[in-house]
Design a protein around this motif. Structure first.
Motif, PDB file in Angstrom:
ATOM      1  N   MET A   1      85.015 -24.251  68.950  1.00  0.00           N
ATOM      2  CA  MET A   1      86.065 -25.099  69.523  1.00  0.00           C
ATOM      3  C   MET A   1      85.936 -26.563  69.082  1.00  0.00           C
ATOM      4  O   MET A   1      86.917 -27.291  69.059  1.00  0.00           O
ATOM      5  N   GLN A   2      84.723 -26.985  68.746  1.00  0.00           N
ATOM      6  CA  GLN A   2      84.504 -28.409  68.512  1.00  0.00           C
ATOM      7  C   GLN A   2      85.335 -28.981  67.364  1.00  0.00           C
ATOM      8  O   GLN A   2      85.875 -30.093  67.492  1.00  0.00           O
ATOM      9  N   PRO A   3      85.463 -28.279  66.218  1.00  0.00           N
ATOM     10  CA  PRO A   3      86.328 -28.841  65.166  1.00  0.00           C
ATOM     11  C   PRO A   3      87.764 -29.060  65.625  1.00  0.00           C
ATOM     12  O   PRO A   3      88.398 -30.054  65.237  1.00  0.00           O
ATOM     13  N   ALA A   4      88.281 -28.154  66.446  1.00  0.00           N
ATOM     14  CA  ALA A   4      89.645 -28.316  66.946  1.00  0.00           C
ATOM     15  C   ALA A   4      89.746 -29.496  67.902  1.00  0.00           C
ATOM     16  O   ALA A   4      90.702 -30.286  67.849  1.00  0.00           O
ATOM     17  N   TRP A   8      92.088 -33.002  67.407  1.00  0.00           N
ATOM     18  CA  TRP A   8      93.047 -33.584  68.353  1.00  0.00           C
ATOM     19  C   TRP A   8      92.592 -34.948  68.834  1.00  0.00           C
ATOM     20  O   TRP A   8      93.436 -35.811  69.131  1.00  0.00           O
ATOM     21  N   ARG A   9      91.306 -35.187  68.872  1.00  0.00           N
ATOM     22  CA  ARG A   9      90.808 -36.528  69.199  1.00  0.00           C
ATOM     23  C   ARG A   9      91.287 -37.528  68.138  1.00  0.00           C
ATOM     24  O   ARG A   9      91.732 -38.635  68.462  1.00  0.00           O
ATOM     25  N   LYS A  10      91.219 -37.124  66.880  1.00  0.00           N
ATOM     26  CA  LYS A  10      91.721 -37.985  65.806  1.00  0.00           C
ATOM     27  C   LYS A  10      93.234 -38.165  65.913  1.00  0.00           C
ATOM     28  O   LYS A  10      93.758 -39.269  65.720  1.00  0.00           O
ATOM     29  N   ARG A 263      91.251 -34.840  77.918  1.00  0.00           N
ATOM     30  CA  ARG A 263      90.352 -35.068  79.054  1.00  0.00           C
ATOM     31  C   ARG A 263      89.219 -36.011  78.670  1.00  0.00           C
ATOM     32  O   ARG A 263      88.865 -36.928  79.421  1.00  0.00           O
ATOM     33  N   GLU A 264      88.648 -35.793  77.498  1.00  0.00           N
ATOM     34  CA  GLU A 264      87.544 -36.636  77.035  1.00  0.00           C
ATOM     35  C   GLU A 264      87.997 -38.082  76.842  1.00  0.00           C
ATOM     36  O   GLU A 264      87.320 -39.025  77.256  1.00  0.00           O
ATOM     37  N   ILE A 265      89.154 -38.256  76.227  1.00  0.00           N
ATOM     38  CA  ILE A 265      89.667 -39.606  75.969  1.00  0.00           C
ATOM     39  C   ILE A 265      90.017 -40.302  77.280  1.00  0.00           C
ATOM     40  O   ILE A 265      89.686 -41.475  77.483  1.00  0.00           O
ATOM     41  N   ALA A 266      90.673 -39.588  78.180  1.00  0.00           N
ATOM     42  CA  ALA A 266      91.083 -40.181  79.447  1.00  0.00           C
ATOM     43  C   ALA A 266      89.895 -40.562  80.314  1.00  0.00           C
ATOM     44  O   ALA A 266      89.986 -41.478  81.135  1.00  0.00           O
TER      45      ALA A 266
END
Length: 292
Positions: A1-4, A8-10, A263-266
Motif C-alpha cells: 500500500m505504501q507506494p500508492a 497520493w501524498r505527492k 488522513r496523514e496530511i490532515a
C-alpha cells in the motif's frame, strides 16, 4: 500500500494543478515524467491543455510499446530503455510481468495541491463536529477525513454520477442512511450528511468486518467488496492487486490509499504546507486504519 499512499501524498501536496504526472496505473511508484503545463492553468483544463496531456500519454505509450517489442525479440536496449526498465523493476518486481501491457497502463494524474490546501482550510469549520458525530457513533474519528477524498470539503459538490454534497451521497444512499431525507433532500447539509456517513460506515463495517474494505465500499459498494472477499480473500493488499471486476477500476483500487494519504496530511498539515493555512491546522489523527 505504501507506494500508492506516497503517490497520493505527492498528488495532494507536491504537484500543483499545472503539473501532470504520467504514470503506470497499477504500479504507482512508476512515474515516467511530471510535465508542467505552460501559461495560466485554471481549475479546469482548456481543450488545448488537455490535448497537450494526451500527446504526452501517447508518447509514453509508444515508448513502452517499442520497449515491449525490443524485449520480446531481444533487441539492443539504449540508455533510456534501461532507465525505464529500472523504474518498472523497482522493488524486485518481475520485469517480464510488469513490462507486459505497460503501454496500456499509462495514465495521467494532475496535481491538486491548491485544491487540497483549500480543503484543509475549509475543514477547520467542520472538523470538531464531524469528529464528535463519529465518536458518538462509536467509530474512529479519523473518518472525518473522507470529504478530502470525496469533495475537498466543497459543500455544493456534484458528481457526474448524481452524488451531491460534501459527503457525496446519491439519492438512494441518502434515503437509506440520512435522517429525514425521505421528506427533504439534505445532502447539501454537511452535518446531516456526516450523520448519514457515520450510519453507512457503521453498517459497512458490520457487513465487511474490516476498515479498509468498509472505507473502500464508500466508493465501490458493500456488495462489490463482498465479491472481492469471496474472490481474493480478506487480505486488502491482495484485493487491490488481484481483484478483477469491471467496476473495480483505478478509483476504487486507490480509494483507501487516498484516504490514508489525506488522513496523514490532515494530521500534520504544517509539514506539507509550511507557508501556513488560512484557518490554521484542524485535525489530530487518532485512529488505526492499518490494512488488516
Amino acid at each position: 500500500m505504501q507506494p500508492a499512499v506516497e503517490f497520493w501524498r505527492k498528488t495532494y501536496t507536491q504537484w500543483h494543478r499545472s503539473e501532470v504526472a504520467i504514470h503506470d496505473d497499477r504500479y504507482l511508484d512508476v512515474i515516467y515524467e511530471v510535465m508542467v503545463l505552460p501559461g495560466y492553468v485554471d481549475e479546469s483544463l482548456t481543450d488545448l491543455q488537455k490535448d497537450m496531456v494526451r500527446q504526452r500519454r501517447d508518447f509514453w505509450k509508444a515508448q513502452l510499446s517499442m520497449l515491449e517489442s525490443k524485449a520480446r525479440y531481444n533487441s539492443p536496449l539504449n540508455a533510456n530503455d534501461q532507465q525505464i526498465l529500472a523504474k518498472l523493476a523497482n522493488g524486485g518486481r518481475p520485469l517480464n510481468t510488469v513490462l507486459n501491457g505497460a503501454s496500456e497502463r499509462v495514465r495521467s494524474q494532475r496535481g491538486t495541491r491548491e485544491r487540497f490546501k483549500r480543503g484543509l482550510e475549509i475543514s477547520a469549520r467542520y472538523d470538531r463536529q464531524f469528529r464528535q458525530i463519529f465518536r458518538n457513533a462509536g467509530l474512529p474519528e479519523d473518518l472525518a477525513c473522507l470529504p478530502h477524498v470525496e469533495s475537498s470539503f466543497q459543500p455544493a459538490a456534484r458528481s457526474s454520477a448524481g452524488a451531491v454534497g460534501m459527503w457525496q451521497f446519491t439519492k438512494g444512499a441518502a434515503k437509506r442512511f440520512m435522517p429525514e431525507s425521505n421528506r427533504v433532500d439534505r445532502r447539501l447539509d454537511p452535518f446531516a450528511s456526516a450523520v448519514g456517513a457515520s450510519r453507512y460506515l457503521s453498517y459497512a463495517y458490520g457487513q465487511l468486518g474490516d476498515w479498509p474494505a468498509a472505507i473502500t465500499s464508500y466508493n465501490h459498494g458493500i456488495g462489490g467488496m463482498k465479491r472481492a472477499h469471496n474472490q481474493v480473500g480478506r487480505d486488502f493488499a491482495r484485493i487491490v492487486q488481484n481483484y478483477s471486476s469491471p467496476a473495480f477500476g483505478f478509483a476504487s483500487r486507490n480509494y483507501y490509499a487516498q484516504f490514508l494519504a489525506a488522513r496523514e496530511i490532515a494530521s500534520n498539515p504544517m509539514a506539507y504546507f509550511p507557508e501556513g493555512l488560512q484557518n490554521g491546522p484542524a485535525f489530530v489523527s487518532s485512529g488505526n486504519f492499518a490494512a488488516e
